[in-house]
Design a protein around this motif. Structure first.
Motif, short mmCIF file in Angstrom:
data_model
loop_
_atom_site.label_atom_id
_atom_site.label_comp_id
_atom_site.label_asym_id
_atom_site.label_seq_id
_atom_site.Cartn_x
_atom_site.Cartn_y
_atom_site.Cartn_z
N ILE A 1 40.27 15.75 85.93
CA ILE A 1 41.12 15.86 84.73
C ILE A 1 40.23 16.36 83.60
CG2 ILE A 1 42.58 14.61 83.11
CD1 ILE A 1 42.98 12.50 85.38
N ASN A 2 40.54 17.52 83.13
CA ASN A 2 39.75 18.05 82.01
C ASN A 2 40.43 17.67 80.70
OD1 ASN A 2 37.76 19.28 83.53
ND2 ASN A 2 39.04 21.08 83.89
N LEU A 3 39.63 17.05 79.85
CA LEU A 3 40.16 16.55 78.57
C LEU A 3 39.61 17.39 77.41
CD1 LEU A 3 39.35 12.92 79.54
CD2 LEU A 3 41.70 13.79 79.27
N ASN A 4 40.46 17.57 76.41
CA ASN A 4 39.98 18.29 75.22
C ASN A 4 38.93 17.45 74.48
OD1 ASN A 4 41.59 20.55 75.44
ND2 ASN A 4 43.35 19.46 74.56
N ASP A 5 38.07 18.15 73.75
CA ASP A 5 36.99 17.38 73.08
C ASP A 5 37.51 16.50 71.95
OD1 ASP A 5 37.60 19.36 71.31
OD2 ASP A 5 35.58 20.26 71.22
N SER B 1 43.59 20.26 81.35
CA SER B 1 44.03 20.75 82.65
C SER B 1 43.73 19.69 83.71
CB SER B 1 43.32 22.07 82.99
OG SER B 1 41.93 21.88 82.90
N ILE B 2 44.48 19.75 84.80
CA ILE B 2 44.23 18.82 85.91
C ILE B 2 44.12 19.63 87.20
CG2 ILE B 2 45.11 16.81 87.20
CD1 ILE B 2 46.82 16.16 84.72
N PHE C 1 33.94 24.13 85.09
CA PHE C 1 35.08 24.61 84.31
C PHE C 1 34.60 25.23 82.99
CE2 PHE C 1 36.18 20.69 86.61
CZ PHE C 1 37.12 21.20 87.50
N GLU C 2 35.44 26.14 82.55
CA GLU C 2 35.12 26.74 81.24
C GLU C 2 36.40 27.21 80.60
OE1 GLU C 2 32.44 30.03 81.34
OE2 GLU C 2 32.36 30.14 79.14
N LYS C 3 36.63 26.68 79.43
CA LYS C 3 37.83 27.09 78.70
C LYS C 3 37.63 28.49 78.19
CE LYS C 3 40.43 23.51 76.29
NZ LYS C 3 40.34 22.69 75.10
N ARG C 4 38.70 29.23 78.14
CA ARG C 4 38.57 30.60 77.66
C ARG C 4 38.21 30.60 76.17
NH1 ARG C 4 43.22 35.09 78.10
NH2 ARG C 4 43.93 33.95 76.29
N SER C 5 38.71 29.59 75.46
CA SER C 5 38.42 29.54 74.01
C SER C 5 36.96 29.16 73.73
CB SER C 5 39.34 28.52 73.34
OG SER C 5 39.08 27.23 73.91
N GLY C 6 36.28 28.72 74.78
CA GLY C 6 34.87 28.33 74.59
C GLY C 6 34.71 26.88 74.21
N ASP C 7 35.84 26.21 73.88
CA ASP C 7 35.72 24.79 73.53
C ASP C 7 35.31 23.98 74.75
OD1 ASP C 7 36.46 25.30 70.98
OD2 ASP C 7 38.60 24.80 71.27
N LEU C 8 34.81 22.80 74.45
CA LEU C 8 34.36 21.94 75.54
C LEU C 8 35.54 21.32 76.27
CD1 LEU C 8 32.08 19.38 73.74
CD2 LEU C 8 31.19 21.17 75.19
N VAL C 9 35.32 21.02 77.47
CA VAL C 9 36.23 20.07 78.13
C VAL C 9 35.39 18.95 78.70
CG1 VAL C 9 38.10 21.65 78.67
CG2 VAL C 9 36.17 21.46 80.24
#
Lengths: 254, 577
Positions: free
Chosen positions: B200-204, B120-121, B171-179
């Motif tokens: 800019i939030n990046l996937n782990d 997400s950005i 920030f917090e992803k709903r899936s619980g994964d890190l960003v």
């Protein structure tokens, strides 16, 4: 006082022993000597010693054979065997026949003294015991028959070297000294002399045939030629060889 | 050190052959095993060194990969920041808000589609206004974002980006994964004044991608954040890496196991809040082919088996027979004449084990016995001849004759002498028993001295001190007379003055002591030492006597000589009772 006889082929030893016994002053007297067993058998009846010293090693008949005869015929007689250490095994046989005392050669005074003191004690003890038993039975028997029988017996047994008065007495069931007296009374000759005479007559026969002395001696029951010589000389007043010579000469003359 | 060496040497030489072979064999096997382990150790060490080296390089390159990824993100952020629509949105006042934000969002989509990993950005304007695009549903904590605490660092960094995990809680992803949040401030191109913040939030998987190609069954990677908590990777890292130590730039830990080792390492990637961690397992044997391992194993086992076989062979067929032979030799040395059980045992049982040649040894045995018997018979014959020559009968009869002569002459002194001489020889020459009682032995000496007194009455006195309880004890014949003769001839007579010979016999501590003491010239220490030597002819009689005593009692220590030169000499015979 006990009588002692010494039977040894060594003259010096006989003398020495005799001397020592006399010096020790043990109330003993040496009454006879013999140069060998054969002589001893023929003279012992006259001597009747209480103690006999017997050398173990003698020619013609050794001390053991003689001891056997003595023990058999004169049970009261004490025998002392004289032996050198070398013959010890030999001497051990004597134990079996009942000889009790030994003396080792060369003899030593202390040993002799100790042995004799012991024997005298034994004899003293026996004497008091046997005195009462000895009773001579003078039965009236047919004397002439007996004498004839004895003469016949001698005729048949003169070849046996151990023939003597005691042997005959034993054979006929007499006391030996009684027999001697009886014989002397009946024939006016001593029984032992009669035996010798008998043998000498045979010997003269042999001499006439020229037989050598030692062979003759054996053939008349005196296998010891030294003692035979003595007896022959006493009987004929000549030595066997002289006698033989004379006979031969006279034969030649004839 | 030298002493120790000598000690080992003498220890080795003193060992029996059997044991020497055992020790050698043991050393060989040990050397073999040691060589094996040394080889293994060196191979392992080289391998480890290699691994450590390559590990470092791998970590650096992974770090560089991550930097490359972030450079791409940096480019993306710059494209967004410089987009006119975005700028328009940021510069617009409140009234034109709706239109300009729409265009800005569209621009953000367009740009972000060119890049990977974007979750997400967000673009924040002042006064709690923001626009965003997102691929996954993400919660946002606006209160935190607009707090000065959260913004301080970003503002301080001016235009440089800050990387935060989950935007430090924003920030917090709903899936619980890190960003991974890539945050920087946006400056107006014209005024160079800050007008907003871009996050800019990046996937782990951006982290995962850096090492993905290098993962294998033996190798694993993972990332920690600067709070030392694990971001991605296996939980085993937490066990392997001492978290406290994460301060260094690069560090390795080695944990050794049998046949393998585990290497754990970490790398602080500069300029980023990430620590790269790696675990690797090396199985050393894996580097050998199966065939190589099989061949070397077979080789090792075969060589050990060979050693064993050779060792056993040496032991059974060489060392043991030699040992038995040595025992034999010992017995021969001690004398075959003694038929003891040990001898019997050896001839029967042990020789069977020897198996080299039972009959040979028995033959040797028989030959030796035969020789001994022959020798013995010879000696016996010689002795008999000697005794025959002396001829006791002749001697005794002659002595008797002389004694008789002495008595006839009434010479008692002469008679005494002859009688004593006869008595002496009677005992002296007696054959048969080889042993006599103490009493007889003493009486021989008494007679002997009595005879010697006839010749040397001025020279000596004799004394006796004998325990009467011992008179019956048997001893070998004629052991005392030679000693007394020595005392007289080598002791007293040489002194030239009257002396004493004293014979004492007593018992002490279950031993019988026979002591011949004389006040003669005595002996020096040297003479005493010389007396038992083989080449000394003077002491022949003494030596033979001692040897006879030793043989009779089967003991070595049977005599002692105590002497003072010029004063006395004391020969002490001690024998078991």
């Amino acid at each position: 006082m006990y009588k002692v006889m010494i039977i040894d082929d060594e003259k010096s030893l006989r003398n020495l022993l005799k001397n020592i016994i006399e010096r020790e002053k043990l109330d003993l007297v040496v009454v006879g000597e013999a140069e060998g067993s054969i002589e001893a058998i023929n003279t012992i009846d006259d001597i009747r010693p209480d103690i006999a010293f017997v050398d173990i090693k003698m020619p013609f008949m050794d001390g053991i054979e003689l001891s056997k005869i003595i023990i058999n015929r004169y049970p009261d007689m004490q025998i002392v065997i004289l032996t050198a250490f070398n013959d010890f095994e030999y001497a051990r046989k004597c134990v079996g026949i009942g000889v009790c005392e030994y003396l080792l050669k060369p003899i030593v005074r202390a040993d002799i003294r100790n042995t004799l003191i012991k024997i005298i004690e034994d004899l003293n003890a026996k004497k008091t015991y046997t005195k009462e038993i000895i009773k001579e039975s003078y039965e009236e028997i047919c004397k002439s028959d007996t004498i004839d029988n004895i003469k016949l017996y001698i005729e048949g047994n003169y070849l046996k070297p151990d023939l003597n008065v005691a042997a005959i007495a034993q054979e006929f069931g007499f006391n030996a000294s009684y027999l001697s007296r009886l014989f002397k009374a009946e024939t006016e000759i001593k029984l032992i002399d009669y035996i010798t005479e008998c043998r000498m007559k045979k010997a003269i026969d042999f001499a006439k045939k020229g037989t050598l002395m030692y062979v003759t001696a054996k053939n008349v029951g005196i296998p010891d030629p030294n003692y035979f010589g003595k007896c022959f000389k006493k009987y004929t007043n000549k030595s066997y060889s002289e006698y033989k010579k004379i006979i031969c000469k006279s034969n030649n003359i004839i | 050190m030298k002493v120790k060496k000598d000690f080992i040497r003498s220890w080795f030489y003193n060992k029996k052959l059997k044991e020497k072979i055992r020790v050698l064999f043991l050393v060989l096997v040990m050397t073999h095993i040691a060589t094996f382990f040394l080889t293994y150790y060196f191979i392992k060490k080289n391998m480890l060194d290699y691994m450590l080296d390559s590990n470092y390089n791998t970590m650096i390159s992974i770090g560089n990969n991550l930097n490359v990824e972030f450079e791409a993100v940096d480019t993306m952020s710059k494209l967004i920041m410089t987009n006119s629509n975005v700028l328009k949105y940021l510069r617009a006042n409140e009234y034109g808000k709706f239109i300009s934000s729409h265009d800005a969002i569209m621009a953000m989509y367009e740009i972000s589609n060119m890049f990977n990993h974007v979750s997400s950005i967000y673009i924040f304007k002042n006064k709690r206004d923001y626009i965003h695009i997102s691929n996954q549903i993400t919660y946002i904590n606006t209160d935190l974002i607009f707090s000065s605490d959260w913004q301080d660092e970003i503002i301080k960094n001016k235009g440089l980006y800050v990387i935060r995990v989950n935007g430090d809680g924003a920030f917090e992803k709903r899936s619980g994964d890190l960003v991974i949040s890539f945050i920087r401030i946006i400056n107006d191109i014209d005024t160079q004044m800050p007008i907003g913040i871009i996050a800019i939030n990046l996937n782990d998987n951006i982290l995962e991608k850096t090492y993905k190609d290098m993962v294998s069954t033996d190798r694993n990677f993972g990332y920690f954040d600067d709070n030392k908590s694990l971001l991605i990777g296996n939980y085993e890292f937490e066990k392997l890496i001492e978290i406290d130590m994460l301060n260094d730039e690069y560090k390795q830990f080695i944990k050794q196991d049998i046949g393998s080792a585990t290497i754990a390492s970490y790398y602080n990637i500069s300029g980023m809040p990430f620590v790269l961690a790696q675990t690797g397992r090396i199985t050393f044997l894996k580097y050998f082919s199966d065939q190589a391992i099989g061949v070397s194993l077979i080789f090792i086992i075969l060589s050990i088996v060979c050693l064993c076989v050779i060792g056993v062979f040496l032991f059974v067929y060489i060392a043991k027979p030699i040992d038995i032979l040595m025992q034999y030799v010992d017995i021969v040395k001690k004398g075959w004449t003694k038929k003891n059980t040990k001898n019997e045992y050896l001839t029967s049982k042990k020789i069977k084990e020897l198996s080299i040649s039972k009959s040979t040894l028995i033959e040797v045995n028989e030959i030796i016995n035969e020789l001994i018997n022959k020798e013995r018979e010879m000696q016996k014959a010689e002795l008999e001849i000697l005794q025959e020559q002396i001829n006791p009968h002749f001697l005794y009869n002659t002595l008797g004759t002389i004694a008789d002569l002495a008595l006839q002459l009434s010479n008692d002194k002469l008679y005494d002498a002859v009688e004593t001489l006869g008595n002496f020889y009677r005992k002296f020459l007696s054959k048969g028993s080889k042993e006599v009682s103490i009493e007889e032995e003493v009486s021989i000496v008494k007679d002997y001295l009595k005879l010697q007194k006839l010749r040397y009455s001025e020279v000596f006195e004799d004394e006796y001190d004998i325990d009467e309880d011992l008179l019956g004890i048997k001893v070998p014949k004629l052991i005392l007379q030679p000693l007394v003769e020595n005392s007289l001839y080598h002791g007293i007579r040489l002194k030239g003055e009257k002396g004493t010979i004293k014979i004492s016999i007593y018992s002490k501590d279950n031993k019988m002591y026979i002591v011949v003491f004389d006040t003669g010239i005595g002996m020096s220490k040297q003479q005493i030492n010389q007396i038992m030597k083989e080449d000394d002819k003077k002491s022949f009689g003494f030596k033979r006597t001692i040897e006879r005593i030793r043989y009779y009692y089967n003991e070595e220590d049977v005599f002692e000589i105590v002497s003072q030169e010029g004063a006395y000499c004391k020969v002490i015979i001690k024998v078991p009772l």
